[in-house]
Design a protein around this motif. Sequence first.
Motif, PDB file in Angstrom:
ATOM      1  N   ASP A 150       2.601   4.915   1.178  1.00 53.66           N
ATOM      2  CA  ASP A 150       2.646   5.705   1.841  1.00 53.66           C
ATOM      3  C   ASP A 150       1.750   6.998   1.466  1.00 53.66           C
ATOM      4  O   ASP A 150       3.033   8.208   1.057  1.00 53.66           O
ATOM      5  CB  ASP A 150       3.435   6.045   2.308  1.00 53.66           C
TER       6      ASP A 150
ATOM      7  N   MET B  13       0.667  -1.052  -0.280  1.00 53.14           N
ATOM      8  CA  MET B  13      -0.116   0.246   0.093  1.00 53.14           C
ATOM      9  C   MET B  13       1.134   1.379  -0.368  1.00 53.14           C
ATOM     10  O   MET B  13       1.897   1.646   1.035  1.00 53.14           O
ATOM     11  CB  MET B  13      -0.856   0.392   1.347  1.00 53.14           C
TER      12      MET B  13
ATOM     13  N   HIS C 164      -9.391   7.781   5.330  1.00 49.04           N
ATOM     14  CA  HIS C 164     -10.219   6.741   5.799  1.00 49.04           C
ATOM     15  C   HIS C 164      -9.804   7.351   7.390  1.00 49.04           C
ATOM     16  O   HIS C 164      -9.990   6.986   8.475  1.00 49.04           O
ATOM     17  CB  HIS C 164      -9.856   5.305   5.268  1.00 49.04           C
ATOM     18  N   ASP C 165      -8.040   6.870   7.838  1.00 49.59           N
ATOM     19  CA  ASP C 165      -7.328   7.151   8.886  1.00 49.59           C
ATOM     20  C   ASP C 165      -7.510   8.989   8.820  1.00 49.59           C
ATOM     21  O   ASP C 165      -8.478   9.148  10.576  1.00 49.59           O
ATOM     22  CB  ASP C 165      -6.074   8.229   8.121  1.00 49.59           C
TER      23      ASP C 165
ATOM     24  N   THR D 235      -6.342   5.064  -4.351  1.00 55.00           N
ATOM     25  CA  THR D 235      -6.320   4.313  -3.478  1.00 55.00           C
ATOM     26  C   THR D 235      -5.864   4.483  -2.318  1.00 55.00           C
ATOM     27  O   THR D 235      -6.314   4.751  -0.663  1.00 55.00           O
ATOM     28  CB  THR D 235      -4.949   2.515  -3.782  1.00 55.00           C
ATOM     29  N   ALA D 236      -4.044   5.246  -2.292  1.00 54.95           N
ATOM     30  CA  ALA D 236      -3.993   6.071  -1.275  1.00 54.95           C
ATOM     31  C   ALA D 236      -4.259   7.418  -0.657  1.00 54.95           C
ATOM     32  O   ALA D 236      -4.746   7.471   0.433  1.00 54.95           O
ATOM     33  CB  ALA D 236      -2.539   6.133  -1.468  1.00 54.95           C
ATOM     34  N   TYR D 237      -5.172   7.871  -1.334  1.00 53.66           N
ATOM     35  CA  TYR D 237      -6.329   8.974  -0.876  1.00 53.66           C
ATOM     36  C   TYR D 237      -7.300   8.658  -0.275  1.00 53.66           C
ATOM     37  O   TYR D 237      -7.624   9.166   0.546  1.00 53.66           O
ATOM     38  CB  TYR D 237      -7.046   9.558  -2.611  1.00 53.66           C
ATOM     39  N   GLU D 238      -7.647   7.444  -0.992  1.00 52.84           N
ATOM     40  CA  GLU D 238      -9.060   6.679  -0.159  1.00 52.84           C
ATOM     41  C   GLU D 238      -8.250   5.892   1.311  1.00 52.84           C
ATOM     42  O   GLU D 238      -9.114   6.333   2.582  1.00 52.84           O
ATOM     43  CB  GLU D 238      -9.743   6.110  -0.743  1.00 52.84           C
ATOM     44  N   GLU D 239      -7.414   5.744   1.330  1.00 55.43           N
ATOM     45  CA  GLU D 239      -6.691   5.149   2.953  1.00 55.43           C
ATOM     46  C   GLU D 239      -6.350   6.506   3.945  1.00 55.43           C
ATOM     47  O   GLU D 239      -6.669   6.424   4.685  1.00 55.43           O
ATOM     48  CB  GLU D 239      -4.691   4.768   2.315  1.00 55.43           C
TER      49      GLU D 239
END
Length: 106
Positions: free
Chosen positions: A3, A1, A81-82, A74-78
């Motif tokens: 960073d 994933m 979420h954070d 994908t990184a943006y969505e993570e």
Amino acid sequence: MPDIYRSLGDPTRRKILHMLKNGEKTQKELVRAFDISQPAIKKHLKILLDEQIITEQIHGKYRVYRLDSFMLKTAYEEMLHDIGDLLDHQLTSLKEYVEKGEEKLE
């Protein structure tokens, strides 16, 4: 994933990504856009490659870089979420603080 924080944590990397959102660029084109050395740009490109935010293809003697939109998304969505988790925790703490203050007033 990937960073996303490492990828976006430097203004040079953010500018590289901004440039690549408009289409692929050669390393030479990227270097010309900055007032820093080619090795410094290469270091930033390596970080973006390590985080899989961009891809690299070699065409003869040229290296061509392209934004990997799927991995960036994908990184943006993570990241969202954070941030959501962080805000949920903060709001829960605020709610508990307010409720304790109301109990003292009663």
